[in-house]
Every structure is written in C-alpha cells, then in structure tokens.
Design a protein around this motif. Structure first.
Motif, PDB file in Angstrom:
ATOM      1  N   SER A   7       0.842  -1.184   0.000  1.00 55.01           N
ATOM      2  CA  SER A   7       0.000   0.000   0.000  1.00 55.01           C
ATOM      3  C   SER A   7       0.887   1.246   0.000  1.00 55.01           C
ATOM      4  O   SER A   7       0.556   2.256  -0.634  1.00 55.01           O
ATOM      5  CB  SER A   7      -0.939  -0.007   1.206  1.00 55.01           C
ATOM      6  N   ALA A  23       1.955   1.674  -3.428  1.00 55.85           N
ATOM      7  CA  ALA A  23       0.873   2.276  -4.219  1.00 55.85           C
ATOM      8  C   ALA A  23       0.795   3.774  -3.942  1.00 55.85           C
ATOM      9  O   ALA A  23       0.560   4.583  -4.853  1.00 55.85           O
ATOM     10  CB  ALA A  23      -0.453   1.603  -3.880  1.00 55.85           C
ATOM     11  N   ASP A  24       1.001   4.153  -2.696  1.00 58.59           N
ATOM     12  CA  ASP A  24       1.026   5.587  -2.357  1.00 58.59           C
ATOM     13  C   ASP A  24       2.152   6.280  -3.110  1.00 58.59           C
ATOM     14  O   ASP A  24       1.987   7.386  -3.626  1.00 58.59           O
ATOM     15  CB  ASP A  24       1.237   5.775  -0.848  1.00 58.59           C
ATOM     16  N   GLY A  57       1.347   7.091  -6.468  1.00 60.64           N
ATOM     17  CA  GLY A  57       0.544   8.313  -6.510  1.00 60.64           C
ATOM     18  C   GLY A  57       1.396   9.553  -6.395  1.00 60.64           C
ATOM     19  O   GLY A  57       1.261  10.501  -7.175  1.00 60.64           O
ATOM     20  N   VAL A  58       2.309   9.523  -5.432  1.00 63.52           N
ATOM     21  CA  VAL A  58       3.188  10.672  -5.242  1.00 63.52           C
ATOM     22  C   VAL A  58       3.989  10.958  -6.505  1.00 63.52           C
ATOM     23  O   VAL A  58       4.201  12.101  -6.900  1.00 63.52           O
ATOM     24  CB  VAL A  58       4.130  10.411  -4.040  1.00 63.52           C
ATOM     25  N   ARG A  68       3.024  10.288  -9.417  1.00 62.76           N
ATOM     26  CA  ARG A  68       2.074  10.495 -10.508  1.00 62.76           C
ATOM     27  C   ARG A  68       2.198   9.465 -11.622  1.00 62.76           C
ATOM     28  O   ARG A  68       2.052   9.774 -12.796  1.00 62.76           O
ATOM     29  CB  ARG A  68       2.201  11.901 -11.123  1.00 62.76           C
ATOM     30  N   ARG A  69       2.443   8.203 -11.225  1.00 58.36           N
ATOM     31  CA  ARG A  69       2.490   7.131 -12.229  1.00 58.36           C
ATOM     32  C   ARG A  69       1.064   6.708 -12.515  1.00 58.36           C
ATOM     33  O   ARG A  69       0.384   6.222 -11.640  1.00 58.36           O
ATOM     34  CB  ARG A  69       3.280   5.933 -11.704  1.00 58.36           C
ATOM     35  N   GLU A  70       0.610   6.879 -13.744  1.00 55.66           N
ATOM     36  CA  GLU A  70      -0.793   6.601 -14.033  1.00 55.66           C
ATOM     37  C   GLU A  70      -1.049   5.130 -14.265  1.00 55.66           C
ATOM     38  O   GLU A  70      -0.226   4.406 -14.812  1.00 55.66           O
ATOM     39  CB  GLU A  70      -1.218   7.371 -15.281  1.00 55.66           C
ATOM     40  N   TYR A  71      -2.242   4.740 -13.889  1.00 55.76           N
ATOM     41  CA  TYR A  71      -2.716   3.397 -14.237  1.00 55.76           C
ATOM     42  C   TYR A  71      -4.231   3.439 -14.270  1.00 55.76           C
ATOM     43  O   TYR A  71      -4.835   4.384 -13.744  1.00 55.76           O
ATOM     44  CB  TYR A  71      -2.187   2.332 -13.265  1.00 55.76           C
ATOM     45  N   PRO A  72      -4.877   2.482 -14.925  1.00 58.03           N
ATOM     46  CA  PRO A  72      -6.334   2.557 -15.062  1.00 58.03           C
ATOM     47  C   PRO A  72      -7.028   2.308 -13.717  1.00 58.03           C
ATOM     48  O   PRO A  72      -6.463   1.677 -12.821  1.00 58.03           O
ATOM     49  CB  PRO A  72      -6.682   1.433 -16.052  1.00 58.03           C
ATOM     50  N   PRO A  73      -8.273   2.831 -13.577  1.00 55.88           N
ATOM     51  CA  PRO A  73      -8.959   2.790 -12.289  1.00 55.88           C
ATOM     52  C   PRO A  73      -9.700   1.484 -12.015  1.00 55.88           C
ATOM     53  O   PRO A  73     -10.537   1.429 -11.117  1.00 55.88           O
ATOM     54  CB  PRO A  73      -9.948   3.958 -12.387  1.00 55.88           C
ATOM     55  N   ASN A  74      -9.393   0.442 -12.764  1.00 57.36           N
ATOM     56  CA  ASN A  74     -10.162  -0.796 -12.599  1.00 57.36           C
ATOM     57  C   ASN A  74      -9.935  -1.473 -11.264  1.00 57.36           C
ATOM     58  O   ASN A  74     -10.805  -2.200 -10.780  1.00 57.36           O
ATOM     59  CB  ASN A  74      -9.809  -1.796 -13.710  1.00 57.36           C
ATOM     60  N   LEU A  75      -8.756  -1.289 -10.705  1.00 56.49           N
ATOM     61  CA  LEU A  75      -8.438  -2.007  -9.466  1.00 56.49           C
ATOM     62  C   LEU A  75      -8.743  -1.134  -8.266  1.00 56.49           C
ATOM     63  O   LEU A  75      -8.274  -0.005  -8.169  1.00 56.49           O
ATOM     64  CB  LEU A  75      -6.959  -2.411  -9.455  1.00 56.49           C
ATOM     65  N   ILE A  76      -9.532  -1.667  -7.348  1.00 57.43           N
ATOM     66  CA  ILE A  76      -9.830  -0.918  -6.136  1.00 57.43           C
ATOM     67  C   ILE A  76      -9.150  -1.630  -4.975  1.00 57.43           C
ATOM     68  O   ILE A  76      -9.281  -2.849  -4.826  1.00 57.43           O
ATOM     69  CB  ILE A  76     -11.348  -0.809  -5.904  1.00 57.43           C
ATOM     70  N   PRO A  77      -8.375  -0.870  -4.189  1.00 53.89           N
ATOM     71  CA  PRO A  77      -7.557  -1.516  -3.172  1.00 53.89           C
ATOM     72  C   PRO A  77      -8.288  -1.770  -1.851  1.00 53.89           C
ATOM     73  O   PRO A  77      -9.070  -0.951  -1.398  1.00 53.89           O
ATOM     74  CB  PRO A  77      -6.423  -0.517  -2.955  1.00 53.89           C
TER      75      PRO A  77
END
Lengths: 140, 653, 340
Positions: A17, A20-21, A24-25, A27-36
């Motif tokens: 996690s 994953a943060d 985000g910091v 700003r590496r983009e990825y599609p929103p299909n996965l919800i953690p």
C-alpha cells in the motif's frame, strides 16, 4: 463498449500500500479498474475471501505483499504465498482460469512497479474476459 | 454493533490535488445516500484547523458515531484525524481514512467520471468498514525496572554504561571470568592504532564501579520465561573457587599449580594454569580456578594453590549460585568468534602451526601476549621474514564456507601488515585480497598509507593452496591484475578468518525466542530502520552478534540498544496497539494451527484447551485469524465480514 | 415363532413420523437403524406414516395428509432430480419438523461432486462414451419419452445437486455419512423430551473434530504430505503432523473423532464447523499455512510446487460439502477442467 474488468487488490499496509502511495506521489498513471483493500499483512488474506470476491462479481484479484524476507511481520507473506499456490490450483480445478488471481511482491519503494503491475494485470484480465460471476453481458 | 449507525463522510479537496480530478461535490452528494450515512460535506483542506473543526462540529451536532475522511493516504493524516475525533469524545478507531488521493486522483488524472466513480466506491467501502469497527483502548501493562545485558564485550559494556547512566539498574552477565571480550585481546585498533586495552579498560573499570550495574561474570542465562517488559530470568553464577574480594593478585597460586592447559586468551599460543587470571587488567580483578582443568578440587588430589594463598581466598567448596530476577528490557551482545581454521581444507585444516588467524596475530603483536609483542613464528620462535596475509578466508565463498563479507578483515589485515612492517622493516608483507572494503572514517586513507608508505604488497587474487615445506610454507596464489600465478615462500601465514556468531548465541537466541538469520546472526526487526531491535518486544541487539562490524559501529549500536531499552524502561506502563486478535472460545478447539503460524509466539493453547492471545505480544498481522480453519480467531477491526462488505461495496452496481 | 407382547400406546396418542431418501445411497436409512433397541422408543413415540425404504406407503398417501400433520420427517439424500425437489417441497408442507438427515441432505454430500461437470457431460460420459455401455441409438435419458405403454414421464435431472436447504427451509440438520448412532440418539432424546433447540441448528458439536481427537501435535509446521497408505501411522500423533491430510480442523465436531481414533484421516463428513461457510476453502487455506519445507522462507519454490501439484484438491477438500460451498460447483470460465 470495451469490457472494463472489475479488480480487487489486497495490499499489505507496510509495503504494497505504501508502494501504491508512492506511485501516486510520483504520478504514475494506471487505469482505475483495481480498487484496493488495505490489509495489515498479506498473511491476513484467506482463500474464502478471494473466492467470495469472485462470487460477488470480481473479474480478477491481486494480492500484493512484502518481498520474501522483508515481511513487516516476519513471515505473513510466506503464508500468503503458500495459500495462493494451493488456491490457484483449486480454482483451476473448479474451472476458473487461475490467472485471475495474481500474487506479487511490491515494496514501499516500488511505486513504478506497482503502477506497471496494475496496468499489466488490468490488460491481462481484460483479455481473459468477464469472470465467472460477472454481470457484464459480454462473454468470451 | 448495537444501536444505530450515524456515519459522517468528510471529503477533502486537498486544493486541486483531489478536486482537480475527482468531482468532490458529487462525492458529498452521493455519499449521504449510502446506508447509515447521516452527514456528508466537502472542504478544501480537511486537515487544516477549520477543516478539523468542521469534523468536530458535525460529530457533536449530528451525533455521529463514526467518521470517514476521504482524503490523502492514511500514512499522512490518520493520526491527525483520529486525534481530532477523540477531542470530541468519539473513539479514535471509529475514524477511518478513505485514500482518494495517492491511490485515486493522483493516478487517474485522465479518467474523468471513472476516477470519481472509483473514489465513490472507495468511500462506500470505507463506510462499510468503519460501521463495523469496535471502539478500542490501547492495552496497558506494567513492566519490570531492570535491564539485562548479556555479553560483556565492548558492545555490552557500552550498552550497560548508557543504561546505567540514564538511571536504570542493569545486570550484566558475562560467561567468561572477565569482561572485555575480543577487544581486550587486540593490540591496537584501526585506523587510529590506539592501544586497545588502554581505551577499553577504563570502561571496564567504570562498569565494575557503577552503582547501577550489577556485574555477574562467569555466569550464564539458564532459563527465561515471560514476555516484553516482564522477563523472568534465571542466571547461574558459576563457582570460581576464589573469593574476588580477598584475592590480591599476588600470583603465588599460579606459580605452584601443576596443570598446564592452552590459554584461551592467547588463542592457544601459550598455556595457562588451572588457576589463572586471563589478563592483568581483568575485571573483576581476581584469579579464577578452572574446574575442568583442575586436578580435582579436592585436597586429597591437590591443594597446592590453597596452601600458598596468604589471602585465604581459595575455597574448594564454592557452588553455583542461582539468581532469579525480573527484567523489563534485554540487550543481547553475545559477539563473535572466528570461523575455525580446521574448516579451511585449502589452508591446511588448521594443522600448520605457522598458519594462524587474525586474533592469534593480535596476541603476537600484543605487549602482554605470549611473545611480549615481538612477532615470532609459533613453530620455532623465529622472527618471520615473509608474511602472507590472506583476506576473505572463509568469507565471500558461498560454495565452500560463508557467503557474506566479514566487514572488518580488510582493515585489520592492513593494520597487521603495517604493524609487522614497523616491527620487521626488512621483512616482506603480502596481502592477497579480492576487494578492499574501507568504508569508515579515515579507513581508505589508512589502506593507502599501508600500501604506499609501508610498502605492503597487495595482490588481487585468491590463494588456492598452502603447502608445508621445510622451514616454511609455500603459498600458491594468483595476481589477477598482472594476470599471473604467484608462488611465495612464506614463514608465516595469517588468515583473516570469517566472523561467525559466538558459540552461545544460538542458545541465548532460543531462550528469548529470537530469530536468527541464515548465517546464525540475530535477525533484526527491520534491516534498515530497526537494526537494534528484535521482533520479540523488549529485546535489543548490540554488536557483532547481529552481524560483523567494527568497534565504532559496535559502540554506536551499544548506545542505540541502550536508548531503546531506556525508552521502554522509562515509560510508567507499556502500551500496545489494541488491534490484536481475539479468540471465540466457543468455536476454538485448541487444534494449535494458529500457534504454529505466529511469528511473535503470541498464541498458546491454555489450560482450558483453547487458544489464548497475549495482547502485548500480538502485533496484529492477522495471519493466525485467516489461517484458523474454524474462524474462531478474529483480527479486531479487520474481520472477514468487514473485508466481504468492503468488497461488496466496490463490486456492487 | 415367538410372539413378543409389547404394550403399545393407542394410535391416536402417537406422533407421526416419516423418512425419505432422495439422491441417496441408502446408508442413512440404515443409519436410522443405528438406534438399535432405542428404535423401539422411536416407534413408541411415533408411527411411521411414510418411509419408502422400509414401508409401502405411496405418494398418494403422503399427499393425503394435512399440512403439518407429520410431526417429524427424516429427509436423507441430496437434491439431484426434479422428483427429489418435488418431494422436498411436499414433505416440507406436510411436516411440522423437517430434518436434513445425513451429509447429502445437510450439505449435498458426495453426489455433490457431480457439480463439477455439466449435466450434459455427465450423460455423455455415462451413456455415450463409456466403453462398456451398449447404446446403439446413442440416447441419453429424457424426461418424456414414448414407451411400450404410451408416454412415459421420468423425473428430470437438475442442473446441479443441492442440499435440502437449497429447496426448502430446514428445521434441523443431523450430520454425518451416515450420522453416527450417538448423533441420531442425541436427536432422538431432544425429540422425546420435547427439548428441540432453535430451528436451523445442526445437531452435533459447535467446535471441530480436533476438540474430540486425542492425538498430539507439537504445533510446528508440517514438512510433507503423504498418502495414508504410505505411512506407518502412529496412533498417538496428529495425522497432519505425520503428513496425512486430515480434515478434522475444518470439520464440525460431534463424532468423537471416530475416524482418527482408528488411524483413518477425517474426510469431513460433518461439514464445516459452526460459523464457516466453505469447509474446503478453510481447510486448504489452513493446510497451506502450516506446510513448510525447511526453515521458513527457504523452501518457497518447493512449497509452491508441492501445493500446486496436490492431487485432486476438490475431492480432498470438498468431498461432502461442495454444493453448499462458495462456488457450489464448477464455474464457467476459460480455465482447464479435467472433469469435463
């Protein structure tokens, strides 16, 4: 309309996690299909929860923990590794493509890797098509 | 949960960080439609004072009993918001953070509605989780006040002094008759070439004299029970057969003792009597009678020493004393040994007298050593003209010996070569090395000095074999830089033997349930961020027992471990994160599957035949709860039901 | 012939009892007989008004009874055919208390493993592809067909095997394959004393077989898995510890660990423990948790290989409770399925 897979990601709090943060910091983009779903340890994930996720409509489940040897709680990730191995074998016997479950090790410093894995997993599951209990109309 | 749920959802814009990508007002509008959500709002900076006030006001006015703050990662502000809600009387564990920044808005800038949709799902899932969170209070326990330090080398000495200076009682247990460890055996220390005993003995004396330190030498930890903050330890103080207060170090006993055994302090290069003092500055300052070497502790066999002792200090009737003490914190500083030469088949299995290891060379260099500081070969006492130093002997060799680097050998080999050249200027010193590791302060400069000014010849390559020939040893090695094989006729070969954990380390480790790494060194809680802590609470490490290291790092670790111990001991009570595992005794059959999975030994099957969790030891990973085949164990606030409902919230609709 | 005079209570005072076998092997009807002489108490208590395995009452008789007229019905067998389902509904209507008796009625049972195949595949395998079946017309069972005496209607084979509770609400479940005499007696006692627990209860223990098993385990990891036949089984040591897969930890208690006590591993016939939905998932999860080759973390590859090659995980972990598990049977997806 393109099939958008619904993915559930079990991320361990201390490594994955945080990784994953970092994605985000950075700003590496990825599609929103996965919800953690953040868990304290990948060792907290159990087979029945993964199965229920599929029964409730998930198309793919990602489980991510600390690298072997680095588990914040020493050995939870080893349990996760073994459980997922037997679970995948069993899912295969059930008739599910075992590649719908993926176990990865992502550390707190691997933001790029997290983004890459999510992108890759999203496309893999998109190619496999809707999961066995998906309410997406399109079937392979 | 009994009673109605009234959850408040607070959505942070985080300036544009969230609001720029995700429709925050839509989130607020839609959140209030969720089951059990009684209030929702959005604001620019929830973590600011006005933002926090909004939360507090809403809790009070709307009688909220649960809060979701949809904002940045919990690693940023979970504490902040939990403190906020606590201020108005809501239990902090009824507040959860929904990460819609690092794990949503920042990574989905181009996904428009889908990003908002994901944020909404994350919020919905978090609402489902917080609804089912139990309020919890941190667990508090009393603890014992003393610190136990195991090992009286420089690591243990430093740790003991620091804890004692901080005002806490320390018991220092050392298995040898004196403290000082290997540092006492050294002649000079790199890179300063300080006289080792000169810098060490003042600390040894300080330990002995410190009012807060209870020094137990010739003692061992026999049994341990209890847990962090409350360890009950049984220590055996072995009989020395000499009263340390009466002994005046006259040495008359030593003169008449008929027994000769190899002297451990001189690493076998000389012999000692059954009654002896390891070195003149030993602390405590007293002779010790070695029971195993002695002819029989019986006047009928021999009582030469007792007969000549004017101080009447010798008492054959001394027996082991057993002490039971409670300790709040433990520092393990059991140190190292050298990998035995007898394992080096390529270098003679330890059978060649003139092939010695680094500690033996230290004794040759030492003014108080077997040759009074003149470097002489063990076989014939001649001063060697050609000395070959072999680095990495037993290290960096995964196929035959140890895979790791022993860290200090490059430096001490350079020191040895330098001191040899200073003592025998016309002699030749050769160092066979693979790499030179000189990372500490002034270390690299020291190496360069040894190579350039002391004219020690450094050959990059391994030594494949040693062979004993008349009058000396043939050394076959390689000079990789020249690309040639090398053959040297050596008088003396010094092996920089690999550092291994000392013999008693494993036993001590077992007593305290410490993990050892694959090389037998103590495993630290985290290799980067927690190098002096074990995973077992309340047990800390210092020195080479945790991994090879030099004296500055050892002393630093001693102080580090002491700081950790003082941290624990200075708290009035110990508190522990309340997110632990609980057992449903009606469902538990005591099968023990959970016990085998816990890395903290926090579970046991109790006298009622059911699993019991030690809430102080439990770290809340949840591995046992997910591994329980009867669902009898639950990780508080991360239950199966919570996980299922969160996932349902994500997947529904 | 000796005549035994038994003082029988008047018929009007007696309750009414029924028993039925759906998709069943017949073992549970024999299991009822496990009451031995206590059978007489049952007979004292109730007259049998319907029991195909033992009496000649017809469906018409059953249909003629009033709703709730039968005081207690022991229903064994799983729901495989439309007839099974029809009878389940009928007996539910006619019974005050409906008991799912035995693993098949309780959980779907061993016949539930058929859920791993499509119905069509089952028919093909049995009727068309079996080497020793003579089927020149290449037919498979049909629900309606022309026979010698006109149109013949047979029960249909449902898509999936179900437990009794998949069709109708069940008042009590008596588990086991078959239920051991002690368990049947426990239920008998509750019945006779009119002390039945709350509906929905399973009449067995609330813990797992490990609670009743005397074997010892040192609570350390297990290193290998072996077929029971390959092991000289120590009678005192935990079977898992000896490398034999025993489902005791994930199986409801109440049988007194009878199989482990005779050196056989538990196969899980009592189904999941109280509070567990999927017995197989729990067992496979726990087994994987405690398997460890060498020092933890050093045997990861071998552990995964071993677990990934475990023969027949479904047959091992889901022998009795597949229909009531999370998936219930085969799932439709693009994975390999050897059962096709």
């Amino acid at each position: 309309m393109e099939f958008e897979p619904k993915l559930v990601g079990f991320l361990c709090k201390w490594c994955s996690s945080a990784g994953a943060d970092l994605a985000g910091v950075s700003r590496r983009e990825y599609p929103p299909n996965l919800i953690p779903v953040t868990v304290n340890c990948s060792g907290r994930v159990e087979a029945s929860e993964v199965m229920r996720a599929f029964r409730d409509g998930a198309d793919g489940v990602l489980i991510s923990g600390c690298h072997p040897g680095d588990c914040h709680y020493t050995s939870g990730n080893y349990k996760a590794g073994r459980r997922v191995a037997l679970l995948k074998h069993t899912l295969d016997e059930f008739g599910m493509n075992p590649d719908r479950v993926r176990l990865v090790w992502i550390s707190a410093t691997e933001g790029d890797e997290f983004a890459r894995v999510v992108r890759e997993f999203t496309e893999e599951i998109r190619a496999l098509g809707p999961g066995p209990y998906s309410n997406a109309k399109e079937r392979r | 949960m009994g009673g109605s749920q009234r959850i408040g959802v607070f959505i942070c814009h985080c300036g544009e960080n969230i609001a720029g990508t995700v429709d925050v007002s839509l989130l607020a509008e839609r959140s209030i439609e969720f089951d059990d959500v009684a209030f929702s709002t959005d604001y620019e900076y929830m973590c600011s004072d006005p933002g926090q006030n909004k939360i507090k006001e809403a809790i009070t006015e709307e009688e909220l009993n649960g809060v979701v703050v949809a904002a940045c990662s919990p690693s940023m502000h979970e504490e902040t918001f939990r403190n906020t809600v606590e201020e108005v009387g809501l239990n902090r564990y009824r507040c959860e953070i929904a990460n819609i920044r690092e794990q949503c808005s920042w990574v989905h800038p181009k996904y428009g509605d889908r990003a908002t949709d994901k944020a909404l799902k994350i919020i919905k899932g978090t609402v489902e989780k917080v609804k089912r969170n139990e309020p919890m209070e941190p667990v508090e326990r009393e603890h014992a006040d003393r610190c136990l330090v195991i090992g009286g080398g420089i690591a243990g000495i430093q740790a003991a002094l620091d804890v004692a200076e901080a005002g806490f009682a320390v018991t220092l247990v050392e298995k040898e008759p004196t403290i000082g460890g290997h540092m006492a055996q050294l002649s000079e220390t790199f890179p300063t070439l300080d006289c080792s005993q000169c810098i060490l003995t003042p600390k040894m004396v300080e330990v002995n004299q410190h009012p807060n330190i209870d020094l137990l030498t010739y003692s061992e930890v026999k049994n341990v029970s209890g847990y962090v903050g409350n360890y009950s330890v049984r220590i055996e103080k072995k009989p020395t057969y000499v009263d340390p207060d009466a002994c005046n170090l006259c040495g008359d006993c030593e003169d008449v003792c008929p027994v000769n055994v190899p002297d451990e302090f001189d690493q076998g290069l000389s012999s000692r009597k059954a009654i002896n003092i390891p070195f003149a500055q030993a602390v405590p300052s007293s002779y010790t009678l070695d029971e195993e070497a002695c002819l029989g502790l019986n006047p009928l066999r021999c009582s030469e020493c007792a007969e000549v002792c004017d101080a009447d200090a010798i008492d054959f009737d001394q027996a082991s004393e057993f002490l039971e003490k409670d300790f709040g914190a433990i520092i393990v500083a059991t140190g190292y040994e050298l990998y035995p030469k007898k394992k080096m088949g390529e270098y003679g299995y330890g059978n060649f007298e003139d092939v010695i290891d680094g500690l033996q060379f230290e004794r040759l260099l030492s003014a108080t050593g077997p040759t009074s500081g003149t470097i002489k070969r063990p076989s014939d006492g001649k001063v060697p003209e050609n000395v070959v130093f072999i680095q990495c002997s037993g290290s960096r060799d995964p196929e035959n010996h140890n895979s790791y680097c022993s860290k200090i050998c490059c430096m001490y080999t350079a020191k040895h070569a330098k001191l040899y050249k200073e003592s025998v200027p016309e002699g030749n010193a050769y160092v066979f090395y693979i790499d030179i590791r000189a990372g500490g302060k002034d270390y690299e400069e020291f190496i360069q000095e040894v190579r350039e000014e002391d004219r020690v010849l450094y050959l990059k390559g391994k030594v494949s074999k040693l062979k004993k020939v008349d009058g000396g040893l043939k050394v076959w090695g390689v000079d990789e830089i020249a690309g040639e094989k090398v053959e040297i006729d050596a008088d003396l070969v010094v092996l920089a033997q690999s550092i291994i954990p000392s013999e008693g380390a494993e036993t001590v480790g077992k007593r305290f349930n410490l993990n050892l790494d694959q090389n037998g060194f103590y495993k630290e809680a985290h290799p980067k961020l927690r190098p002096v802590e074990s995973l077992a609470g309340g047990v800390f490490f210092a020195g080479a027992g945790q991994g090879p290291k030099d004296i500055p790092d050892t002393v630093a670790q001693g102080s580090g471990a002491a700081a950790k111990a003082v941290d624990l001991l200075s708290k009035p009570t110990l508190t522990h994160d309340p997110q632990v595992v609980s057992v449903d005794e009606e469902r538990c059959s005591g099968c023990g599957i959970c016990v085998s999975q816990c890395p903290y030994d926090a579970l046991e099957i109790n006298s009622r035949g059911v699993a019991e969790v030690n809430e102080i030891l439990c770290e809340g990973c949840g591995t046992c709860s997910s591994g329980c085949p009867a669902n009898a164990l639950t990780l508080k606030n991360l239950t199966n039901e919570q996980v299922t409902e969160v996932i349902n919230a994500y997947l529904g609709g | 012939m000796d005549r035994v005079l038994i003082a029988m209570p008047k018929k009007e005072d007696k309750r009414k009892l029924a028993a039925y076998w759906a998709s069943s092997c017949g073992g549970c009807d024999v299991g009822l007989l496990g009451l031995h002489e206590r059978l007489l108490e049952l007979i004292d208590f109730a007259s049998i008004v319907f029991w195909p395995a033992a009496t000649d009452f017809k469906y018409e008789d059953l249909r003629s009874y009033g709703d709730g007229e039968i005081d207690v019905t022991f229903f064994n067998g799983g729901i495989r055919t439309s007839e099974n389902a029809e009878m389940a509904e009928l007996l539910r209507r006619k019974s005050e208390v409906l008991v799912a008796y035995g693993s098949c009625a309780h959980l779907g049972g061993i016949p539930g493993l058929a859920n791993l195949s499509e119905r069509g595949t089952l028919f093909d395998t049995v009727y068309r592809e079996n080497p020793t079946t003579k089927n020149p017309a290449n037919t498979v069972p049909k629900q309606v067909s022309e026979g010698k005496f006109g149109e013949l209607e047979l029960p249909g084979v449902n898509e999936k095997v179900g437990a009794l509770s998949d069709i109708v609400p069940v008042d009590y479940s008596v588990p086991g394959c078959p239920p051991p005499p002690e368990i049947t007696e426990d239920f008998l006692d509750l019945l006779l004393e009119n002390d039945l627990p709350e509906t929905g209860s399973v009449i067995a223990g609330g813990k797992t077989v490990c609670d009743e098993c005397d074997r010892e385990w040192n609570q350390e990891a297990i290193e290998e898995l072996k077929p029971p036949g390959d092991v000289n089984i120590d009678p005192d040591e935990c079977l898992l510890d000896q490398g034999i897969i025993c489902l005791g930890p994930a199986t409801r208690s109440g049988c007194d660990a009878s199989c482990p006590s005779v050196n056989r591993p538990c196969r899980g016939c009592f189904g999941p423990p109280e509070g567990v939905e999927d017995q197989g998932a729990e067992m496979l999860n726990s087994l994987a948790s405690i398997l460890q080759i060498g020092e933890e973390g050093t045997g990861l590859e071998q552990e995964r290989e071993l677990l990934g090659a475990l023969p027949d995980p479904l047959g091992t972990f889901y022998s009795f409770a597949l229909p009531v598990s999370i998936f219930g049977g085969r799932v439709e997806d693009g994975g390999t399925n050897e059962h096709e």
